[in-house]
Design an enzyme around this catalytic site. Sequence first.
Site, mmCIF file in Angstrom:
data_model
loop_
_atom_site.group_PDB
_atom_site.id
_atom_site.type_symbol
_atom_site.label_atom_id
_atom_site.label_comp_id
_atom_site.label_asym_id
_atom_site.label_seq_id
_atom_site.Cartn_x
_atom_site.Cartn_y
_atom_site.Cartn_z
ATOM 1 N N LEU A 109 -11.330 8.899 5.080
ATOM 2 C CA LEU A 109 -10.950 7.741 5.883
ATOM 3 C C LEU A 109 -9.428 7.643 5.983
ATOM 4 C CD1 LEU A 109 -13.373 4.908 4.748
ATOM 5 C CD2 LEU A 109 -13.782 6.890 6.202
ATOM 6 N N GLY A 154 -14.159 10.524 2.384
ATOM 7 C CA GLY A 154 -14.925 10.481 3.628
ATOM 8 C C GLY A 154 -15.184 11.860 4.205
ATOM 9 N N ASN A 178 -13.926 10.940 -4.313
ATOM 10 C CA ASN A 178 -12.926 10.559 -5.314
ATOM 11 C C ASN A 178 -12.500 9.104 -5.204
ATOM 12 O OD1 ASN A 178 -11.778 11.296 -2.794
ATOM 13 N ND2 ASN A 178 -9.757 11.287 -3.714
ATOM 14 N N GLU A 179 -13.257 8.299 -4.475
ATOM 15 C CA GLU A 179 -12.841 6.921 -4.214
ATOM 16 C C GLU A 179 -12.475 6.154 -5.485
ATOM 17 O OE1 GLU A 179 -15.203 8.476 -2.741
ATOM 18 O OE2 GLU A 179 -15.098 8.095 -0.595
HETATM 19 C C1 LIG Z 1 -13.355 -0.937 4.300
HETATM 20 C C2 LIG Z 1 -13.877 -0.809 2.951
HETATM 21 C C3 LIG Z 1 -13.288 0.284 2.186
HETATM 22 C C4 LIG Z 1 -14.235 1.007 1.306
HETATM 23 C C5 LIG Z 1 -14.346 2.403 1.748
HETATM 24 C C6 LIG Z 1 -14.647 3.316 0.659
HETATM 25 C C7 LIG Z 1 -14.570 4.683 1.130
HETATM 26 C C8 LIG Z 1 -13.423 5.397 1.155
HETATM 27 C C9 LIG Z 1 -13.479 6.778 1.566
HETATM 28 C C10 LIG Z 1 -12.164 7.435 1.877
HETATM 29 O O1 LIG Z 1 -12.224 8.403 2.556
HETATM 30 S S1 LIG Z 1 -10.668 6.842 1.321
HETATM 31 C C11 LIG Z 1 -9.506 8.133 1.695
HETATM 32 C C12 LIG Z 1 -9.361 8.980 0.533
HETATM 33 N N1 LIG Z 1 -8.640 10.165 0.880
HETATM 34 C C13 LIG Z 1 -7.979 10.850 -0.017
HETATM 35 O O2 LIG Z 1 -7.907 10.500 -1.159
HETATM 36 C C14 LIG Z 1 -7.291 12.091 0.475
HETATM 37 C C15 LIG Z 1 -5.832 12.005 0.290
HETATM 38 N N2 LIG Z 1 -5.185 13.182 0.820
HETATM 39 C C16 LIG Z 1 -5.118 14.350 0.160
HETATM 40 O O3 LIG Z 1 -5.654 14.535 -0.893
HETATM 41 C C17 LIG Z 1 -4.285 15.424 0.795
HETATM 42 O O4 LIG Z 1 -3.529 14.858 1.803
HETATM 43 C C18 LIG Z 1 -5.119 16.601 1.379
HETATM 44 C C19 LIG Z 1 -6.208 16.140 2.327
HETATM 45 C C20 LIG Z 1 -5.731 17.416 0.237
HETATM 46 C C21 LIG Z 1 -4.153 17.527 2.169
HETATM 47 O O5 LIG Z 1 -3.082 17.895 1.351
HETATM 48 P P1 LIG Z 1 -1.780 18.501 2.017
HETATM 49 O O6 LIG Z 1 -0.865 18.850 0.900
HETATM 50 O O7 LIG Z 1 -2.143 19.571 2.977
HETATM 51 O O8 LIG Z 1 -1.183 17.332 2.905
HETATM 52 P P2 LIG Z 1 -0.364 16.052 2.424
HETATM 53 O O9 LIG Z 1 1.077 16.414 2.373
HETATM 54 O O10 LIG Z 1 -0.939 15.457 1.229
HETATM 55 O O11 LIG Z 1 -0.616 15.066 3.633
HETATM 56 C C22 LIG Z 1 -0.067 15.315 4.904
HETATM 57 C C23 LIG Z 1 0.093 13.975 5.620
HETATM 58 O O12 LIG Z 1 -1.187 13.405 5.800
HETATM 59 C C24 LIG Z 1 -1.217 12.081 5.251
HETATM 60 N N3 LIG Z 1 -2.554 11.771 4.749
HETATM 61 C C25 LIG Z 1 -3.223 12.428 3.803
HETATM 62 N N4 LIG Z 1 -4.414 11.861 3.603
HETATM 63 C C26 LIG Z 1 -4.495 10.806 4.436
HETATM 64 C C27 LIG Z 1 -5.499 9.834 4.683
HETATM 65 N N5 LIG Z 1 -6.689 9.804 4.041
HETATM 66 N N6 LIG Z 1 -5.258 8.894 5.596
HETATM 67 C C28 LIG Z 1 -4.094 8.881 6.273
HETATM 68 N N7 LIG Z 1 -3.103 9.797 6.084
HETATM 69 C C29 LIG Z 1 -3.310 10.740 5.166
HETATM 70 C C30 LIG Z 1 -0.164 12.161 4.151
HETATM 71 O O13 LIG Z 1 0.288 10.893 3.802
HETATM 72 C C31 LIG Z 1 0.892 12.990 4.788
HETATM 73 O O14 LIG Z 1 1.594 12.158 5.704
HETATM 74 P P3 LIG Z 1 3.170 12.251 5.831
HETATM 75 O O15 LIG Z 1 3.512 11.242 6.874
HETATM 76 O O16 LIG Z 1 3.449 13.671 6.234
HETATM 77 O O17 LIG Z 1 3.721 11.933 4.495
#
Ligand SMILES: CCCCCC/C=C/CC(=O)SCCNC(=O)CCNC(=O)[C@H](O)C(C)(C)COP(=O)(O)OP(=O)(O)OC[C@H]1O[C@@H](n2cnc3c(N)ncnc32)[C@H](O)[C@@H]1OP(=O)(O)O
Length: 476
Positions: A109, A154, A178-179
Amino acid sequence: MANVLRNSAKFGFSGVLSQLSIHSRHGRECVSPCFSLQQRNNSTSPKIKVDLDSSTGVAVLRMQSPPVNSLSLDFLTEFCINLEKLEMDRSCRGLIITSTLSKVFSAGLDIMEMYGKSPERCGEFWKAVQEMWLKLYGSNMATIAAINGSSPAGGCLMSIGCDYRIMADNPRYSIGLNETQLGIVAPFWFKDTLVNTVGNRAAELSLELGLLYSAPDALKIGLVDQLVPEDQVLSTAQDTMSKWLAVPGQNTLSHWLYRVRTLSLSHTGCTGSEHSPSHWLYRVRTLSLTLAVPGQNTLSHTGCTRSEHSPSHWLYRVRTLSLTLAVPGQNTLSHTGCTGSEYSPSHWLYRVRILSLTLAVPGQNTLPHTGCTGSEHSLSHTGCTGSEHSLSHWLYRVRILSLTLAVPGQNTLPHTGCTGSEHSLSHTGCTGSEHTLPHTGCTGSEYSLSHWLYRVRTLSLTLAVPGQNTLSQYTL
Ligand SMILES: CCCCCC/C=C/CC(=O)SCCNC(=O)CCNC(=O)[C@H](O)C(C)(C)COP(=O)(O)OP(=O)(O)OC[C@H]1O[C@@H](n2cnc3c(N)ncnc32)[C@H](O)[C@@H]1OP(=O)(O)O
């Protein structure tokens, strides 16, 4: 953005969630899902690319939204529209989902969707998340995730929403729900889907600790089905798809039968056409969160108004509800009046399931269950002791009573007014007059175990996707 992610990891995601209030009441009339999806798709450049090979009937859906294919409202909307189009295209029987980005399948997400947005936007976003899962998990197509990069949260949900998962054999890539590590409570339907994929214990560990698995570890626990060299992920998915499509009736019974459990959970209690699946999921999620983290659920999770739901109010309601649902008259305060410090969210959430099991046989949990203290309620303790409560005995009873629970609006107070003697195998807490053939088709003498199991399964199918599963579709 990176700051938000870092902060959410450091301070717990509740800080981010406190910006969030999902007050959307979903009182809307049912409109065509396609229409509503199109209305809210504001993106300009496509985040999704679909290629359908009409000779094989297989579509490849490529996620192409840099930097990490995060699931924003626009992304999800586009994803759902594409899925819907394929679903309606009878020539398309199989769907492969993959990413055009190097290293990332999907980051899950979009965190920015959960930060500083209006309640209306949050509601729309959450509905879109649900719709994505419902459409994918409920698809009539065979679905394969070709996971060519990391797939946390997600992204993992999207993967386990598919029938089969092929991941790039690269230990640097990770996948998992990993939430918990972010302080987010994974909704119960995330949990159920994970349980269906890796089993109870692995799911429990995974969710309590918020684990991300490397590709090899993911294969070990069954979170993915196959690892292949990175450059062969898509071609392997295509080969595998041809096997799925060779199964007779693949788009119908076999595909559905084994995916029903979760959906039936998600939809229990639906009546009438006004209950669209997404509407229901939203409501169920609220309830499940309510139960799950007493004293720790904040307003933003629940759609409640601020003034009513102070923490103390919450505790009281949760306690009441838990007592009612769980083991009436047998749960003591030690289970229910807990404060945050004793019971961390993940701990609470994923142990609630145990109490749910306990609650499944009201009237039959007798003396051996009473007087338990919190410490006795370990994983292995579902309230039973003694030889009469063997595991298989429990499982079957639970299943039967699940059936009873699964028809809300039809199973009413007779559950609560039953005395022990009324709870025979053939009696699931219902009185005869209300529970007639449409539910079970059984009469007393027919209540052998195998008969029951079979009927229960059939009924689950019927219940699974109200408004979509009809008897005519799934008559065995
Ligand atoms: C409404 C009720 C809520 C309850 C909902 C419960 C459910 C939740 C489910 C979810 O999905 S919560 C999201 C959890 N996601 C994560 O924990 C993933 C976090 N990201 C990563 O681990 C890494 O980014 C990656 C995917 C492994 C990629 O690594 P990489 O080294 O290739 O890239 P980064 O340098 O880390 O990231 C690049 C860029 O992208 C941005 N970003 C990463 N993840 C997200 C995200 N989930 N949403 C928005 N943006 C994201 C990151 O901040 C970097 O941005 P920048 O501007 O270049 O700094």
